[in-house]
Scaffold this motif. Structure first.
Motif, short mmCIF file in Angstrom:
data_model
loop_
_atom_site.label_atom_id
_atom_site.label_comp_id
_atom_site.label_asym_id
_atom_site.label_seq_id
_atom_site.Cartn_x
_atom_site.Cartn_y
_atom_site.Cartn_z
N GLY A 6 -7.14 13.80 5.75
CA GLY A 6 -6.58 12.55 6.27
C GLY A 6 -5.56 12.01 5.28
O GLY A 6 -4.62 12.71 4.91
N PHE A 7 -5.74 10.79 4.81
CA PHE A 7 -4.90 10.29 3.74
C PHE A 7 -5.61 9.21 2.94
O PHE A 7 -6.60 8.65 3.37
N ARG A 8 -5.07 8.97 1.75
CA ARG A 8 -5.65 7.99 0.83
C ARG A 8 -4.70 6.81 0.74
O ARG A 8 -3.49 6.94 0.98
N VAL A 9 -5.24 5.68 0.32
CA VAL A 9 -4.45 4.46 0.19
C VAL A 9 -4.55 3.96 -1.24
O VAL A 9 -5.66 3.70 -1.75
N TYR A 10 -3.40 3.83 -1.89
CA TYR A 10 -3.31 3.29 -3.25
C TYR A 10 -2.64 1.92 -3.20
O TYR A 10 -1.81 1.66 -2.32
N ASP A 11 -3.02 1.04 -4.14
CA ASP A 11 -2.61 -0.36 -4.07
C ASP A 11 -1.62 -0.68 -5.18
O ASP A 11 -1.98 -0.73 -6.36
N LEU A 12 -0.37 -0.96 -4.80
CA LEU A 12 0.68 -1.26 -5.76
C LEU A 12 0.61 -2.69 -6.29
O LEU A 12 1.40 -3.06 -7.16
N SER A 13 -0.33 -3.48 -5.78
CA SER A 13 -0.54 -4.83 -6.31
C SER A 13 -1.66 -4.85 -7.35
O SER A 13 -1.96 -5.91 -7.91
N ARG A 14 -2.27 -3.69 -7.63
CA ARG A 14 -3.37 -3.62 -8.59
C ARG A 14 -3.07 -2.63 -9.73
O ARG A 14 -3.95 -1.98 -10.26
N ILE A 15 -1.82 -2.50 -10.08
CA ILE A 15 -1.40 -1.61 -11.16
C ILE A 15 -1.94 -2.12 -12.50
O ILE A 15 -2.10 -3.32 -12.71
N TYR B 172 0.81 -1.21 0.00
CA TYR B 172 0.00 0.00 0.00
C TYR B 172 0.85 1.27 0.00
O TYR B 172 1.94 1.31 0.59
N LEU B 173 0.31 2.28 -0.65
CA LEU B 173 0.93 3.59 -0.63
C LEU B 173 -0.04 4.57 0.03
O LEU B 173 -1.13 4.83 -0.49
N PRO C 241 0.57 -4.51 11.45
CA PRO C 241 1.51 -5.19 10.55
C PRO C 241 0.88 -6.34 9.78
O PRO C 241 1.41 -6.75 8.75
N ALA C 242 -0.25 -6.86 10.26
CA ALA C 242 -0.91 -7.98 9.57
C ALA C 242 -1.69 -7.50 8.35
O ALA C 242 -1.67 -8.13 7.29
N THR C 243 -2.40 -6.37 8.48
CA THR C 243 -3.22 -5.87 7.38
C THR C 243 -2.52 -4.77 6.57
O THR C 243 -2.96 -4.46 5.47
N HIS C 244 -1.47 -4.17 7.15
CA HIS C 244 -0.76 -3.04 6.55
C HIS C 244 -1.64 -1.79 6.46
O HIS C 244 -1.33 -0.86 5.72
N LEU C 245 -2.73 -1.77 7.23
CA LEU C 245 -3.59 -0.60 7.34
C LEU C 245 -3.51 -0.06 8.76
O LEU C 245 -2.74 -0.57 9.59
N LEU C 246 -4.29 0.96 9.08
CA LEU C 246 -4.28 1.47 10.44
C LEU C 246 -4.83 0.44 11.41
O LEU C 246 -5.74 -0.33 11.07
N ARG D 269 -6.64 3.80 -6.35
CA ARG D 269 -6.93 4.00 -4.92
C ARG D 269 -7.91 2.93 -4.45
O ARG D 269 -8.81 2.51 -5.16
N ILE D 270 -7.72 2.48 -3.19
CA ILE D 270 -8.65 1.50 -2.61
C ILE D 270 -9.28 1.99 -1.31
O ILE D 270 -10.23 1.37 -0.82
N ALA D 271 -8.79 3.08 -0.74
CA ALA D 271 -9.35 3.52 0.55
C ALA D 271 -9.06 5.00 0.78
O ALA D 271 -8.15 5.59 0.16
#
Length: 513
Positions: A328-337, A319-320, A416-421, A366-368
């Motif tokens: 706040g912030f946005r989450v982009y997914d580097l596995s879905r390019i 995630y980026l 660390p398990a989900t890589h999200l907040l 973006r995913i979130a």
């Protein structure tokens, strides 16, 4: 007078009683437990260490030794409380504590605690914003109550992923584009960076062992794209590498008054070989639905239509995280390019049977989106950094102001398990917060309990890099002209920044002060 036969019978009774009181199967001291081989449970080749036993117990039901009976209580025999000559041979265990259920009358609250106890990173209740005192002196950080800050996902992460997946499915099934792996992107870096730094930067940072690179001359001089946030593979992975290589990633925003803008893009640079820098540009996109309900996408922009500033970024796992300034912030997914079908610099999305990404070969969806929870105290998301030295790792955001030194730094625990907040009940509260104590803050990270803050134009037009912790005065070193967000490459122990001004866009690092 007692007969000799009676005397003999009484003597036999005493012998039997004595033998019962000294049953060799019962340990009578801590040394007996060791001698009998009980410690082999902890020291055998296939056994856990004593520390591991504690950690296993932590993970299952309760902290080590919490409400546990003392070892002596479990192994104590009647000898400890009953003289041998009064023991009853027929009921030798009548007064012995039960070794299986030693303290049945005592409450054991830790055993019945919630299945998901509050982690140390987040253990607070709400605090109203007017209770947060932001006063501090210039050059000094100060802790404030982190419980006043709260974020929540705009919608469930599953919905964001589902929309991105529907987009990829449509692109593939209708021959409108091609999903790409991150490995594919890194194998197709198409631009040559320039090794080393400009003479101005080398002179400015003389004595600080500066290292880095420059973009090609076109990207160095372009006036309508400006670099802002920075991150790298040391944020993404614990060992500092992705696919065996080291990367630096810069975010750029489209600086224009035209509408629509082109949003924000990434420059992914392979720095594994400092003498041979290769990089590639990728466009950030936000999946949406068209008027017929089909998935498409647009440029990364604010609700107002302005280009997403991307003042801070953090690459964590796949995630980026991208700073969203006031929200706040946005989450982009580097596995879905994915790759679009056409390369028209003026178009983005799906139009007339083709897909576009403003002329870029790769797009990152973006995913979130995390936004302030209603009632939360507010802080700006001018920049974004990572602390991988804390447990759990955490994001750090903060605000820029040209004259006010009382802007806030806020720390958000990551899972660390989900890589999200780290989340509970659909919300995340900050784990730490502080007042920066400096003006013109452009970036911040935290490492080993210290905050490092990148400030621009503190020395005339040049910046300074500050180090501090709450309750102490800041120290600083010289920093570059046009300093922006910062990133810690932990395997090399170096802090990086990407300067923003055309013609002076060095991507530079110095050893951690």
């Amino acid at each position: 007078m007692i007969s000799s036969r009676t005397q003999l019978f009484v003597l036999l009774l005493f012998v039997v009683a004595a033998l019962g009181a000294c049953d060799p199967g019962e340990a009578t001291s801590w040394s007996d437990i060791k001698d009998s081989g009980a410690e082999d449970v902890l020291s055998g080749d296939d056994a856990n260490s004593a520390e591991d036993v504690g950690s296993i117990r932590d993970g299952i039901e309760e902290p080590p030794d919490a409400h546990q009976p003392d070892v002596a209580d479990i192994t104590e025999t009647p000898d400890a409380t009953t003289p041998p000559d009064t023991a009853t041979p027929e009921e030798p265990d009548a007064t012995e504590p039960d070794p299986v259920e030693p303290d049945v009358s005592e409450p054991e609250p830790d055993i019945t605690e919630p299945e998901e106890p509050e982690p140390p990173s987040w253990n607070c209740s709400a605090v109203s914003c007017n209770e947060v005192d932001v006063s501090t002196s210039l050059g000094s950080m100060r802790d404030i109550d982190a419980c006043a800050f709260e974020l929540a996902l705009q919608r469930p992460i599953s919905e964001g992923k589902a929309l991105a997946d529907r987009l990829l499915t449509r692109l593939q099934s209708e021959s409108l584009g091609t999903p790409r792996s991150f490995n594919y992107v890194t194998d197709n870096l198409n631009r040559d960076g320039r090794s080393g730094l400009s003479s101005a930067t080398n002179t400015r940072l003389s004595g600080l062992n500066p290292k880095g690179f420059r973009w090609n001359t076109g990207d160095d001089n372009v006036t309508y794209w400006y670099p802002q946030g920075i991150t790298g593979s040391s944020d993404a992975q614990a060992d500092g590498k992705v696919n065996g290589r080291r990367f630096v990633m810069n975010a750029w925003y489209h600086k224009t008054t035209a509408r629509p803008t082109k949003g924000a893009r990434l420059a992914l640079a392979d720095i594994t070989d400092p003498s041979n820098i290769k990089y590639r540009l990728l466009l950030l996109v936000d999946p949406i639905e068209d008027s017929s309900g089909k998935p498409t996408y647009r440029e990364a922009a604010y609700d107002s239509g302005n280009a997403l500033h991307a003042g801070g970024i953090v690459w964590y796992g796949d995630y980026l995280f991208v700073a969203d300034t006031s929200q706040g912030f946005r989450v982009y997914d580097l596995s879905r390019i994915f790759s679009p079908t056409k390369y028209d610099s003026d178009k983005v999305g799906i139009h007339g049977g083709e897909s576009y990404a403003h002329g870029y070969r790769f797009a990152v969806p973006r995913i979130a989106r995390y936004r302030w929870k209603s009632g939360s105290c507010k802080a700006k998301f001018s920049f974004l950094g990572l602390d991988r030295t804390s447990n759990p790792p955490a994001l750090v955001n903060g605000g820029y102001d040209s004259s006010d030194h009382s802007k806030k730094l806020v720390v958000w625990p990551l899972d660390p398990a989900t890589h999200l907040l780290e989340e509970r009940g659909g919300t995340t509260r900050a784990s730490n917060a502080a007042i920066i104590g400096q003006t013109r803050a452009q970036g911040a990270i935290r490492a080993n309990g210290y905050y490092y803050v990148s400030s621009s134009s503190q020395d005339g037009s040049n910046g300074r890099l500050y180090k501090g912790r709450p309750g102490q005065s800041n120290t600083s070193v010289k920093w570059v002209y046009g300093a922006e967000d910062i990133y810690l490459q932990r395997d090399a122990n170096r802090i990086w920044t990407g300067a923003e001004h055309p013609g002076r866009r060095d991507v530079v690092s110095i050893p951690l002060p």
